[in-house]
Motif scaffolding. Structure first.
Motif, PDB file in Angstrom:
ATOM      1  N   ILE A  47      27.169  18.901  29.046  1.00 36.68           N
ATOM      2  CA  ILE A  47      27.738  19.943  29.907  1.00 36.68           C
ATOM      3  C   ILE A  47      26.680  20.988  30.243  1.00 36.68           C
ATOM      4  N   SER A  48      25.410  20.617  30.120  1.00 33.75           N
ATOM      5  CA  SER A  48      24.320  21.565  30.348  1.00 33.75           C
ATOM      6  C   SER A  48      24.360  22.147  31.750  1.00 33.75           C
ATOM      7  N   ASP A  49      24.579  21.289  32.758  1.00 33.30           N
ATOM      8  CA  ASP A  49      24.603  21.774  34.139  1.00 33.30           C
ATOM      9  C   ASP A  49      25.713  22.794  34.344  1.00 33.30           C
ATOM     10  N   LEU A  50      26.872  22.524  33.765  1.00 42.04           N
ATOM     11  CA  LEU A  50      28.002  23.433  33.924  1.00 42.04           C
ATOM     12  C   LEU A  50      27.709  24.782  33.283  1.00 42.04           C
ATOM     13  N   VAL A  51      27.155  24.774  32.067  1.00 42.92           N
ATOM     14  CA  VAL A  51      26.836  26.020  31.377  1.00 42.92           C
ATOM     15  C   VAL A  51      25.785  26.814  32.149  1.00 42.92           C
ATOM     16  N   LYS A  52      24.739  26.119  32.610  1.00 44.87           N
ATOM     17  CA  LYS A  52      23.684  26.818  33.350  1.00 44.87           C
ATOM     18  C   LYS A  52      24.198  27.370  34.672  1.00 44.87           C
ATOM     19  N   LEU A  53      25.039  26.584  35.342  1.00 44.70           N
ATOM     20  CA  LEU A  53      25.623  27.058  36.593  1.00 44.70           C
ATOM     21  C   LEU A  53      26.467  28.309  36.371  1.00 44.70           C
ATOM     22  N   ASN A  54      27.220  28.300  35.282  1.00 43.86           N
ATOM     23  CA  ASN A  54      28.055  29.463  34.981  1.00 43.86           C
ATOM     24  C   ASN A  54      27.202  30.692  34.700  1.00 43.86           C
ATOM     25  N   ASN A  55      26.090  30.499  33.989  1.00 48.73           N
ATOM     26  CA  ASN A  55      25.190  31.619  33.716  1.00 48.73           C
ATOM     27  C   ASN A  55      24.587  32.177  35.000  1.00 48.73           C
ATOM     28  N   GLU A  56      24.136  31.259  35.864  1.00 42.94           N
ATOM     29  CA  GLU A  56      23.565  31.691  37.137  1.00 42.94           C
ATOM     30  C   GLU A  56      24.608  32.403  37.984  1.00 42.94           C
ATOM     31  N   LEU A  57      25.820  31.852  37.977  1.00 48.38           N
ATOM     32  CA  LEU A  57      26.889  32.436  38.770  1.00 48.38           C
ATOM     33  C   LEU A  57      27.250  33.823  38.255  1.00 48.38           C
ATOM     34  N   ALA A  58      27.260  33.976  36.927  1.00 48.77           N
ATOM     35  CA  ALA A  58      27.582  35.278  36.351  1.00 48.77           C
ATOM     36  C   ALA A  58      26.561  36.322  36.779  1.00 48.77           C
ATOM     37  N   THR A  59      25.287  35.962  36.734  1.00 53.18           N
ATOM     38  CA  THR A  59      24.229  36.895  37.135  1.00 53.18           C
ATOM     39  C   THR A  59      24.322  37.217  38.618  1.00 53.18           C
ATOM     40  N   THR A  60      24.547  36.169  39.419  1.00 57.28           N
ATOM     41  CA  THR A  60      24.620  36.362  40.864  1.00 57.28           C
ATOM     42  C   THR A  60      25.811  37.216  41.257  1.00 57.28           C
ATOM     43  N   THR A  61      26.965  36.933  40.655  1.00 60.14           N
ATOM     44  CA  THR A  61      28.161  37.701  41.002  1.00 60.14           C
ATOM     45  C   THR A  61      28.037  39.156  40.582  1.00 60.14           C
ATOM     46  N   ALA A  62      27.353  39.409  39.462  1.00 68.11           N
ATOM     47  CA  ALA A  62      27.128  40.793  39.047  1.00 68.11           C
ATOM     48  C   ALA A  62      26.276  41.529  40.087  1.00 68.11           C
ATOM     49  N   TYR A  63      25.245  40.842  40.583  1.00 64.52           N
ATOM     50  CA  TYR A  63      24.388  41.440  41.605  1.00 64.52           C
ATOM     51  C   TYR A  63      25.165  41.676  42.898  1.00 64.52           C
ATOM     52  N   LEU A  64      25.958  40.663  43.293  1.00 59.17           N
ATOM     53  CA  LEU A  64      26.754  40.809  44.505  1.00 59.17           C
ATOM     54  C   LEU A  64      27.781  41.931  44.382  1.00 59.17           C
ATOM     55  N   HIS A  65      28.319  42.073  43.180  1.00 56.94           N
ATOM     56  CA  HIS A  65      29.293  43.149  42.969  1.00 56.94           C
ATOM     57  C   HIS A  65      28.652  44.513  43.159  1.00 56.94           C
ATOM     58  N   ASP A  66      27.424  44.676  42.660  1.00 56.76           N
ATOM     59  CA  ASP A  66      26.715  45.942  42.858  1.00 56.76           C
ATOM     60  C   ASP A  66      26.482  46.209  44.342  1.00 56.76           C
ATOM     61  N   LEU A  67      26.069  45.154  45.069  1.00 60.90           N
ATOM     62  CA  LEU A  67      25.870  45.313  46.507  1.00 60.90           C
ATOM     63  C   LEU A  67      27.176  45.694  47.198  1.00 60.90           C
ATOM     64  N   GLU A  68      28.237  45.019  46.788  1.00 63.88           N
ATOM     65  CA  GLU A  68      29.548  45.288  47.381  1.00 63.88           C
ATOM     66  C   GLU A  68      29.988  46.719  47.116  1.00 63.88           C
ATOM     67  N   SER A  69      29.741  47.177  45.891  1.00 53.86           N
ATOM     68  CA  SER A  69      30.114  48.551  45.544  1.00 53.86           C
ATOM     69  C   SER A  69      29.376  49.552  46.413  1.00 53.86           C
ATOM     70  N   ASN A  70      28.080  49.286  46.639  1.00 56.32           N
ATOM     71  CA  ASN A  70      27.292  50.189  47.484  1.00 56.32           C
ATOM     72  C   ASN A  70      27.818  50.213  48.911  1.00 56.32           C
ATOM     73  N   VAL A  71      28.196  49.023  49.412  1.00 53.48           N
ATOM     74  CA  VAL A  71      28.737  48.954  50.772  1.00 53.48           C
ATOM     75  C   VAL A  71      30.046  49.727  50.865  1.00 53.48           C
ATOM     76  N   ILE A  72      30.896  49.562  49.850  1.00 51.90           N
ATOM     77  CA  ILE A  72      32.191  50.238  49.852  1.00 51.90           C
ATOM     78  C   ILE A  72      32.024  51.748  49.802  1.00 51.90           C
ATOM     79  N   GLN A  73      31.030  52.211  49.019  1.00 49.64           N
ATOM     80  CA  GLN A  73      30.791  53.644  48.914  1.00 49.64           C
ATOM     81  C   GLN A  73      30.297  54.241  50.224  1.00 49.64           C
TER      82      GLN A  73
END
Length: 529
Positions: free
Chosen positions: A180-206
């Motif tokens: 399940i290595s691919d799934l775990v790594k994908l989830n880690n990458e997705l978590a990092t990416t979504t955190a970054y996107l959330h920050d961008l989204e917050s800035n846009v909303i502000q």
């Protein structure tokens, strides 16, 4: 290598008594029902078979015995090798001393260790002993089912392991590992990416006015379909029924509908139909006149309907509304006026009704537990909200959102989450949905220490560890096959693979059994970029 030979009765191999039978003093006497496994090889010689009365009934030469034994061994060995070569998962077989006796083709590919180098060698020569689940299985003589393990730094597996016995004695162990290595790594990458996107989204909303549905987090197709429908109906004045399990965020949808409507500058009033005793519900909903009942406020009191005038009244858990109050609510919706408890004056109203429930109102109507006319009155537009288990791709984003929220609340550094924990959270059923996930993350943040803390599996409640709850595995290939009809075209298969891998093309190509370059060419051909 284990011989893996099934017991064979000597009687099946015996020849009838005849002139060429061995002499009794040159032969071993055995009962005709004796198994091969019960014959001592040190005593091997021609054998005379005797019945229950000790009378000779047949015989077998030691040459025939050896030939039968060899044939049985070769047959089972052939099946054994074919199994190791064809198994989709990594299979490891060791004896009680940890010496490798079986090593599948998938094990070779996963760990980069050829069969010839591994077989007949101690398993801990190639792996850290602490990471070997099969060794702990032998030592503790306990089987393991669907257990996460990380035998190598960059390899994550889901393992089933169990001890092997012969005649009640432990002789080794076997483990079956799913990569399940691919799934775990994908989830880690997705978590990092979504955190970054959330920050961008917050800035846009502000920098802009808050979007009506900005509180609803998640990019899964199932959730976005519900959001699009909510946005569409928000511009009308139609009654809306939001359905979904407890904790999926029905109130956030109701708020979004209100904020996106022409009533956005008017009140949004929520009332939980299941949280107020029936005896007090009518007064809470409609208010009451002075002196209407013992304990009433001296000057009377406005109800929720009155407070929501011109705006939106959100009736959460409307399925809990008593039948007698359903009649009164229906009259209000039909006549667009109401009476306070103890009052005689009709009060006109102008409001919009948004209701929500976690129950199946259609079934309640059939059973006479909910009024059919009220059901159709509130169910002009129905918006089903998918449960969290049906949109696991939203979980990493929600985790990052809640980690940030509670780290700020409790003035703590955002903790790191171990891949095993992420995988477990993705596989959990989430009966409490987003509310349960949010409460869990708050707990983890509170219990975390300094910035170097890593949240491990043992930090989770037992139910999430799989001890009192179920953490199911994900068979991506089967899901793709199940999700598509037998004659599904290539476009649908590619889309399904990309959905399951959250858009990761390398992983999608692996699932489809093609190279990454081939996948890119097909995506370009079908305009799937």
């Amino acid at each position: 290598m284990f011989p893996l030979i099934k017991d064979v009765r000597l009687r099946e191999m015996a020849s009838p008594l005849g002139e060429e039978q061995p002499k009794e003093n040159d032969a071993l006497k055995v009962h005709e029902s004796t198994k091969l496994s019960e014959v001592s090889l040190s005593e091997l010689k021609d054998m005379i078979l005797v019945d229950d009365q000790g009378q000779p009934v047949g015989w077998i030469s030691k040459e025939a015995f050896i030939k039968q034994l060899l044939d049985a061994y070769q047959m089972h060995h052939a099946f054994f090798q074919a199994f190791l070569a064809s198994a989709d998962d990594a299979v490891t077989i060791v004896d009680k001393d940890g010496i490798v006796k079986g090593w599948s083709k998938r094990s070779e590919d996963m760990y980069g260790l050829p069969y010839e180098e591994v077989v007949d060698q101690p398993i801990n020569t190639f792996f850290d002993s602490n990471a070997l689940m099969v060794i702990s299985t032998i030592q503790q003589e306990m089987k393991v089912e669907k257990k996460y393990n990380q035998p190598k730094h960059d390899i994550h597996v889901l393992i089933n392991s169990m001890p092997v016995y012969r005649n009640g004695a432990l002789i080794g162990g076997i483990s079956v590992e799913r990569d399940i290595s691919d799934l775990v790594k994908l989830n880690n990458e997705l978590a990092t990416t979504t955190a970054y996107l959330h920050d961008l989204e917050s800035n846009v909303i502000q920098q802009n006015n808050l979007a009506p549905f900005q509180k609803i987090k998640g990019r899964s197709d199932a959730l976005q379909r519900a959001v699009r429908l909510a946005k569409k109906v928000a511009t009308t004045d139609a009654s809306v029924l939001i359905t979904g399990e407890s904790g999926v965020g029905k109130e956030l949808f109701a708020e979004g509908i209100h904020l996106a409507s022409q009533r956005a500058d008017k009140p949004f009033i929520a009332i939980n139909c299941g949280a107020i005793p029936a005896a007090l519900f009518e007064s809470e909903l409609f208010g009451y006149e002075p002196g209407a009942f013992t304990g009433a406020v001296k000057g009377g009191k406005k109800g929720k309907v009155d407070a929501a005038k011109g705006g939106t009244l959100f009736l959460d858990e409307i399925g809990e509304l008593p039948l007698e109050l359903q009649v009164k609510l229906l009259r209000v919706l039909q006549e667009k006026m109401f009476y306070r408890v103890g009052g005689t004056e009709a009060i006109p109203i102008d409001l919009r009704i948004v209701a929500a429930t976690n129950r199946h109102l259609e079934e309640m109507v059939e059973k006479g537990e909910f009024r059919e006319d009220l059901f159709y009155r509130i169910n002009v537009i129905s918006i089903p909200i998918p449960p969290l288990r049906e949109r696991p791709e939203d979980i990493p984003e929600l985790i990052q959102l809640f980690l940030k929220e509670f780290s700020l609340k409790y003035a703590k550094a955002i903790p790191t989450i171990d891949p095993e924990v992420i995988y477990t959270l993705l596989k959990y059923k989430w009966p409490g949905n987003i509310r349960q996930l949010r409460n869990l993350i708050e707990r983890l943040v509170i219990l975390s220490g300094d910035e170097h803390d890593v949240i491990k599996l043992h930090h989770l409640p037992e139910a999430l560890q799989g001890k009192n709850g179920k953490v199911e595995t994900l068979n991506v290939e089967n899901e793709i096959q199940t999700a598509q009809p037998e004659k599904a075209d290539e476009v649908a298969q590619i889309k399904a693979a990309l959905t399951r891998t959250y858009g990761n093309k390398s992983a999608a190509a692996k699932l489809l059994g093609i190279s990454r370059a081939t996948l890119y060419n097909k995506m370009k051909r079908y305009e799937l970029e």
